[in-house]
Design an enzyme around this catalytic site. Sequence first.
Site, short mmCIF file in Angstrom:
data_model
loop_
_atom_site.label_atom_id
_atom_site.label_comp_id
_atom_site.label_asym_id
_atom_site.label_seq_id
_atom_site.Cartn_x
_atom_site.Cartn_y
_atom_site.Cartn_z
CE LYS A 1 -39.07 -75.23 -37.71
NZ LYS A 1 -38.71 -76.11 -36.61
CB CYS B 1 -32.14 -73.93 -31.68
SG CYS B 1 -31.67 -75.60 -32.09
CG ASP C 1 -37.11 -67.38 -38.09
OD1 ASP C 1 -37.92 -68.14 -38.67
OD2 ASP C 1 -36.28 -67.77 -37.26
N1 PMP Z 1 -36.36 -70.24 -36.78
C1 PMP Z 1 -37.27 -70.70 -35.92
C2 PMP Z 1 -38.13 -69.73 -35.17
C3 PMP Z 1 -37.41 -72.08 -35.75
O1 PMP Z 1 -38.33 -72.54 -34.89
C4 PMP Z 1 -36.60 -72.96 -36.49
C5 PMP Z 1 -36.71 -74.47 -36.32
N2 PMP Z 1 -36.73 -74.90 -35.00
C6 PMP Z 1 -35.68 -72.42 -37.38
C7 PMP Z 1 -35.59 -71.06 -37.50
C8 PMP Z 1 -34.78 -73.29 -38.20
O2 PMP Z 1 -35.52 -74.02 -39.11
P1 PMP Z 1 -34.80 -75.17 -39.97
O3 PMP Z 1 -34.11 -76.06 -38.99
O4 PMP Z 1 -35.94 -75.84 -40.67
O5 PMP Z 1 -33.85 -74.50 -40.91
#
Ligand code: PMP
Length: 408
Positions: free
Chosen positions: A228, A366, A202
């Site tokens: 991001k 999250c 990821d």
């Molecule tokens: N993995 C990580 C490490 C993240 O920081 C994030 C976004 N906070 C995500 C996954 C999910 O990304 P998205 O909401 O753009 O799908």
Amino acid sequence: MTMLDIERLRGDFPVLDQVKVNGRDLVYLDNAASSQMPRQVIDRIARYQSLEHANIHRGVHHLSDAATTAYESARSSVRRFINAAEDREVIFTSGTTDAINLVAHGWGRACVGEGDEIILSEVEHHANIVPWQMLCEEKGARIRVIPVDDRGELDLVAYASLFNERTRLVGIAHVSNALGTVNPVREMIATAHAHGVPVLVDGAQAVAHEVVDVQALDCDFYAFSGHKLYGPTGIGILYGRAALLERMRPFKGGGDMILSVSFEKTTYNIIPHKFEAGTPPIMPAVGLGAAVEYLSGLGLAKVAAWEQSLLAYGTERLSAIQGVRIIGTARHKAAVISFNIADVHPHDVGSLLNDEGIAVRTGHHCAQPVMKRYGVPATVRASFAFYNTRAEVDTLAGAVDKIRRLFE
Ligand code: PMP
């Protein structure tokens, strides 16, 4: 290596000097949630939408051709950016979450069975936990967790001991969004491969902040989001090794992902189209292409060097303030500082910082398991981009000190 001219580059980002918050200059330190788009990306999107837009792939007319070229050249830009071997290994998704779900469904449902195991780390974002949990529930498989130590570093000895003949996949964050830890993914991938296990990385928090070379990492899947990465929302990437993608089942069915359809049988398109059913987010893809070209033009090594200097300075300033506890002190970190001020609730800190024009994120990010690991319900997170300055770190430190004194 010459340094980036930060003041000049800030001029590329309209938001940085045009938006005032409570009469103050905006200090944008929420880059790990979403970074801002430079004019070059905004202009490219506007040009696409004004002059090049039509539906892609199926058209014979001029605009369809222009849109297809724009979309496919964005794919090539991303391929170069992550040094994938071939364009067809780059799949457009709607984001990291979508990319991981694609692997959980397309690969996981065919390759994970009852009693099998998936290794994840304790620092994962929910996006790299929940899809696997859903798969495990469906299949009767289970998740094994790599523990993290007090600094925020993964326990690699424990990791190596988790492998057995039932291990089917390793899923690890390249950079932890909650702690900032840069995990030693290259080494961890080598360990997994020694056991014949594929690895999904990821990369949501990594790609904008350091050079990512998927071939050098030797990863099997690598997921990230456009928003991001100085690009728009609604777009992300799943990189996958061609041999794996070819064996994988499509996740979504519909137009464009087929070669032929009859009520008796459908044959699927070649990769990457097999995984891009329906009309894709063409305009966001074009924006992402422009964003990676912009970032490549700056040079990721220079971006990383500047952000590391901000991290060092920010850590020094914040840790000097009485009552501030930094959560995540790994030796190798990206420019993310998660902290709390004594017993002050992180949400209160966040809104008091907003009063000073400073944008940070507060909450569990999250990543509830990692919050639990450190015994906190939430943190305040300041996350930096290359357009941030030392003066902004000073503003943050000054405001944090003021809040600390308010609650003394
Ligand atoms: N993995 C990580 C490490 C993240 O920081 C994030 C976004 N906070 C995500 C996954 C999910 O990304 P998205 O909401 O753009 O799908």
